[in-house]
Write an enzyme that holds these catalytic residues in place. Structure first.
Site, mmCIF file in Angstrom:
data_model
loop_
_atom_site.group_PDB
_atom_site.id
_atom_site.type_symbol
_atom_site.label_atom_id
_atom_site.label_comp_id
_atom_site.label_asym_id
_atom_site.label_seq_id
_atom_site.Cartn_x
_atom_site.Cartn_y
_atom_site.Cartn_z
ATOM 1 N N CYS A 1 3.186 -7.483 1.716
ATOM 2 C CA CYS A 1 4.505 -8.270 0.628
ATOM 3 C C CYS A 1 3.827 -10.113 0.725
ATOM 4 C CB CYS A 1 5.899 -7.688 1.578
ATOM 5 S SG CYS A 1 6.170 -6.229 1.691
ATOM 6 N N GLY B 1 11.766 1.505 -6.152
ATOM 7 C CA GLY B 1 12.634 1.664 -5.295
ATOM 8 C C GLY B 1 12.313 0.963 -3.850
ATOM 9 N N TYR C 1 0.809 -0.941 0.025
ATOM 10 C CA TYR C 1 -0.203 0.016 -0.182
ATOM 11 C C TYR C 1 1.207 0.945 -0.223
ATOM 12 C CZ TYR C 1 -2.606 3.461 2.039
ATOM 13 O OH TYR C 1 -3.590 5.040 1.930
ATOM 14 N N HIS C 2 0.422 2.084 -0.677
ATOM 15 C CA HIS C 2 1.337 3.719 -0.437
ATOM 16 C C HIS C 2 0.134 4.184 -0.621
ATOM 17 C CE1 HIS C 2 4.087 1.622 -2.328
ATOM 18 N NE2 HIS C 2 4.146 1.490 -3.462
ATOM 19 N N GLY D 1 11.182 -2.923 -2.930
ATOM 20 C CA GLY D 1 10.584 -3.605 -4.662
ATOM 21 C C GLY D 1 10.867 -2.432 -5.940
#
Length: 212
Positions: free
Chosen positions: A174, A156, A82-83, A145
């Protein structure tokens, strides 16, 4: 921990503010495809509006329930993550062939930069064998990643600074069931995001490219 930089020329650091994930991904791919062997490495600092990203070999079953947050299938390694706002992202555009460095060296350097940054904030973090990233006890605080294309990296790392952790409950972070997530804020560190961004960028630059 003393560590030699991967290369001896400084990387260019670009502070981009908040960007759309798809736009950053496209820009990274274009930069990587078009760069000549003499082009300096770059570190792009950004954050994104809420989005789940699924790695190239990612399995959709790691999204545990449908949500209103978009899911983007991307070309980095790893599973789902998640970002969102308050999460610091550093995209690392490095020529590892020119640096004569392997991917493991790069990953450990990224991890070390995060470990050092957290320790400077009185947070003791660690690596976990076979699980790239950085952890505080059993909770993940920093993820990695990467994609390698023609000996050059893009994508990154991310560090949870002051982000909403609730969206992580909708995924197996992940790809690991029951792995919890944490942030600097949750651990009691309330230093401003921009100070963490500047400090971590310097650490990444020093470890990766000898920047002081």
């Amino acid at each position: 921990m003393s560590q030699q930089p991967l290369v001896q020329t400084p990387a260019i650091i670009r502070q981009l503010g908040q960007t759309e994930y798809a736009d950053s991904w496209l820009a990274m791919r274009r930069f990587t495809e078009s760069r000549a062997s003499t082009v300096q490495d770059e570190i792009w600092l950004t954050s994104h509006p809420p989005v789940y990203t699924l790695g190239q070999a990612g399995k959709t079953e790691h999204l545990l329930r449908p949500t209103s947050i978009p899911v983007v299938k991307t070309d980095r390694g790893g599973q789902i993550t998640y970002h969102g706002p308050g999460q610091l992202i550093a995209y690392l555009l490095f020529d590892i062939v020119r640096a004569k460095a392997g991917i493991r060296t790069l990953v450990r350097s990224i991890e070390q930069a995060m470990l050092d940054e957290l320790l400077a904030r009185d947070i003791t973090a660690m690596r976990k064998k076979g699980m790239p990233g950085v952890y505080v006890e059993d909770a993940k605080i920093g993820a990695i990643g990467l994609r390698i294309r023609k000996g050059r990296t893009y994508h990154g790392m991310s560090l949870n600074v002051d982000c909403d952790l609730a969206p992580f409950a909708n995924i197996n972070t992940c790809g690991y069931p029951n792995l919890s997530d944490t942030s600097l804020r949750e651990l009691g560190c309330h230093i401003a995001y921009d100070k963490i961004e500047t400090s971590l960028a310097k650490r990444l630059s020093k470890l990766l490219s000898g920047y002081n």
